[in-house]
Design an enzyme around this catalytic site. Structure first.
Site, short mmCIF file in Angstrom:
data_model
loop_
_atom_site.label_atom_id
_atom_site.label_comp_id
_atom_site.label_asym_id
_atom_site.label_seq_id
_atom_site.Cartn_x
_atom_site.Cartn_y
_atom_site.Cartn_z
N TYR A 1 2.58 7.09 15.50
CA TYR A 1 1.37 6.38 15.04
C TYR A 1 0.09 7.22 15.18
O TYR A 1 -0.68 7.33 14.22
CB TYR A 1 1.28 5.06 15.82
N ASN B 1 -7.28 -1.02 5.29
CA ASN B 1 -7.05 -1.61 6.63
C ASN B 1 -5.57 -1.77 6.97
O ASN B 1 -5.20 -1.72 8.15
CB ASN B 1 -7.75 -2.98 6.68
N ILE C 1 -7.99 -4.45 19.93
CA ILE C 1 -8.60 -5.63 19.31
C ILE C 1 -7.57 -6.74 19.35
O ILE C 1 -6.38 -6.50 19.09
CB ILE C 1 -8.99 -5.33 17.83
N SER D 1 -8.18 4.38 14.31
CA SER D 1 -7.85 3.84 15.64
C SER D 1 -8.35 4.85 16.67
O SER D 1 -8.53 6.03 16.34
CB SER D 1 -6.33 3.69 15.77
N VAL E 1 0.81 -1.22 0.00
CA VAL E 1 0.00 0.00 0.00
C VAL E 1 0.85 1.27 0.00
O VAL E 1 0.33 2.36 -0.28
CB VAL E 1 -1.01 0.04 1.18
N1 LIG Z 1 -5.32 -4.56 16.72
C1 LIG Z 1 -5.67 -3.43 17.31
O1 LIG Z 1 -5.78 -3.35 18.55
C2 LIG Z 1 -5.96 -2.20 16.50
C3 LIG Z 1 -6.56 -1.11 17.13
C4 LIG Z 1 -6.83 0.05 16.41
C5 LIG Z 1 -6.54 0.09 15.06
N2 LIG Z 1 -5.96 -0.98 14.45
C6 LIG Z 1 -5.69 -0.86 13.01
O2 LIG Z 1 -6.34 -1.92 12.34
C7 LIG Z 1 -5.61 -2.25 11.16
C8 LIG Z 1 -5.32 -3.75 11.16
O3 LIG Z 1 -4.64 -4.08 12.34
P1 LIG Z 1 -4.40 -5.59 12.82
O4 LIG Z 1 -4.39 -5.56 14.29
O5 LIG Z 1 -5.29 -6.52 12.10
O6 LIG Z 1 -2.87 -5.77 12.32
P2 LIG Z 1 -2.06 -7.05 11.83
O7 LIG Z 1 -0.63 -6.69 11.97
O8 LIG Z 1 -2.56 -8.30 12.50
O9 LIG Z 1 -2.45 -7.13 10.28
C9 LIG Z 1 -2.05 -6.12 9.40
C10 LIG Z 1 -1.89 -6.69 8.01
O10 LIG Z 1 -1.46 -5.64 7.15
C11 LIG Z 1 -0.45 -6.13 6.30
N3 LIG Z 1 0.41 -5.05 5.83
C12 LIG Z 1 1.36 -4.39 6.53
N4 LIG Z 1 2.00 -3.49 5.75
C13 LIG Z 1 1.42 -3.59 4.52
C14 LIG Z 1 1.63 -2.94 3.29
N5 LIG Z 1 2.61 -2.02 3.15
N6 LIG Z 1 0.86 -3.26 2.23
C15 LIG Z 1 -0.11 -4.20 2.36
N7 LIG Z 1 -0.37 -4.87 3.49
C16 LIG Z 1 0.40 -4.57 4.57
C17 LIG Z 1 0.31 -7.14 7.15
O11 LIG Z 1 1.06 -8.05 6.34
C18 LIG Z 1 -0.81 -7.79 7.94
O12 LIG Z 1 -1.34 -8.92 7.27
C19 LIG Z 1 -4.36 -1.36 11.17
O13 LIG Z 1 -4.59 -0.22 10.37
C20 LIG Z 1 -4.24 -0.97 12.64
O14 LIG Z 1 -3.56 0.26 12.80
C21 LIG Z 1 -5.67 -2.13 15.13
#
Ligand SMILES: NC(=O)c1ccc[n+]([C@@H]2O[C@H](COP(=O)([O-])OP(=O)(O)OC[C@H]3O[C@@H](n4cnc5c(N)ncnc54)[C@H](O)[C@@H]3O)[C@@H](O)[C@H]2O)c1
Length: 258
Positions: free
Chosen positions: A156, A91, A189, A143, A65
């Site tokens: 972040y 995402n 999450i 977030s 991305v």
């Molecule tokens: N888990 C939480 O508590 C939480 C809370 C608030 C927001 N978020 C947001 O939710 C989203 C997903 O988080 P998650 O917890 O599922 O994370 P995760 O790390 O489990 O999954 C993220 C996915 O994004 C992919 N990714 C990373 N860089 C990439 C790139 N340059 N191009 C394409 N894909 C890429 C990774 O390979 C991974 O599969 C993120 O934007 C994160 O900031 C997560």
């Protein structure tokens, strides 16, 4: 379960975590889904599993991305294989948590490249088609860091504040074309990202317990609980929700203190 029948959805970072849960929920609601993911091996496994479980058309496309040409190529591949993209979920995201004054320039750029440029690259790739068809729903995963600050998490939250700004700006810009742009702001999450953060703390188990104690509901969220809201925003059940952000945090950001 046909709330997205006939729609084509592209979800970035859908190999695992929240993105995978959204892709699964979209497929279960009848959408054809593209998993646009940097880690193609994981995305292929997830795509196969979703296709077997739901019978939906599911495609995994290697995508970075941070590169606009890569996102554009994924959108073109999606269109050729499945038809025009009706729903985009930006995402993909990474945690970059540092001290502002010791953080490197590379850390700053890496954070913004994925967490903000990545969202814009997705929007820019699908907007021309959505505007032409006068239909589309874009969902940006922000977030609670988009409006609250935890010390030591720089930069972040700066990027996530930007995601809300981008959502509002594009939502207003393209509202007359019937393209809706909304955000979801999850609190904690349970995904690999969260486990990695716990494991990086001096006492991972104490960090996990402290996190679970934060929300008034005394638990953290599940990826499926974010996915349900994404289905709603992607569907025709939310036609007048635009330039908005839905928080999914069990009430944590409304809490002043215990
Ligand atoms: N888990 C939480 O508590 C939480 C809370 C608030 C927001 N978020 C947001 O939710 C989203 C997903 O988080 P998650 O917890 O599922 O994370 P995760 O790390 O489990 O999954 C993220 C996915 O994004 C992919 N990714 C990373 N860089 C990439 C790139 N340059 N191009 C394409 N894909 C890429 C990774 O390979 C991974 O599969 C993120 O934007 C994160 O900031 C997560």
């Amino acid at each position: 379960m046909n709330r997205l029948t006939g729609k084509v959805a592209l979800v970035t970072g859908a190999g695992r975590g929240i993105g995978a849960a959204i892709a699964r929920a979209f497929a279960a609601e009848g959408a054809a889904v593209v998993l646009a993911e940097l880690d193609i091996a994981t995305a292929q496994v997830t795509a196969r599993e979703i296709a077997e479980a739901t019978g939906a058309k599911v495609l995994a496309v290697q995508t970075d991305v941070t590169q606009s040409a890569s996102v554009q190529a994924a959108v073109s591949e999606a269109q050729e294989a499945l038809g025009p993209v009706d729903v985009l979920v930006n995402n993909a995201g990474i945690n970059v948590f540092a001290d502002p004054l010791t953080m490197t320039d590379d850390d700053w750029r890496r954070c913004f490249a994925v967490d903000l440029d990545g969202v814009w690259n997705g929007c820019r790739a699908v907007l021309p088609g959505m505007v032409e068809r006068r239909a589309g729903s874009i969902i940006n995963i922000a977030s609670t860091h988009a409006f609250q600050i935890i010390p030591g998490c720089f930069p972040y939250p700066v990027a996530k504040h930007g995601v809300i700004g981008l959502t509002r700006a594009l939502g207003i810009e393209y509202a007359p074309k019937n393209v809706r742009v909304n955000a979801i702001a999850p609190g904690y999450i349970e995904t690999q990202l969260t486990h990695d953060w716990w494991n990086a703390q001096p006492d991972p188990e104490a960090a996990r317990k402290a996190t679970l104690a934060l929300p008034p509901m005394k638990r953290i969220g599940k990826p499926e609980e974010v996915a349900m809201t994404a289905v709603f925003l992607a569907s025709d059940e939310a036609p007048f929700i635009n330039a908005s952000c839905i928080t999914i945090d069990g009430g944590r950001t409304a809490l002043h203190h215990e």
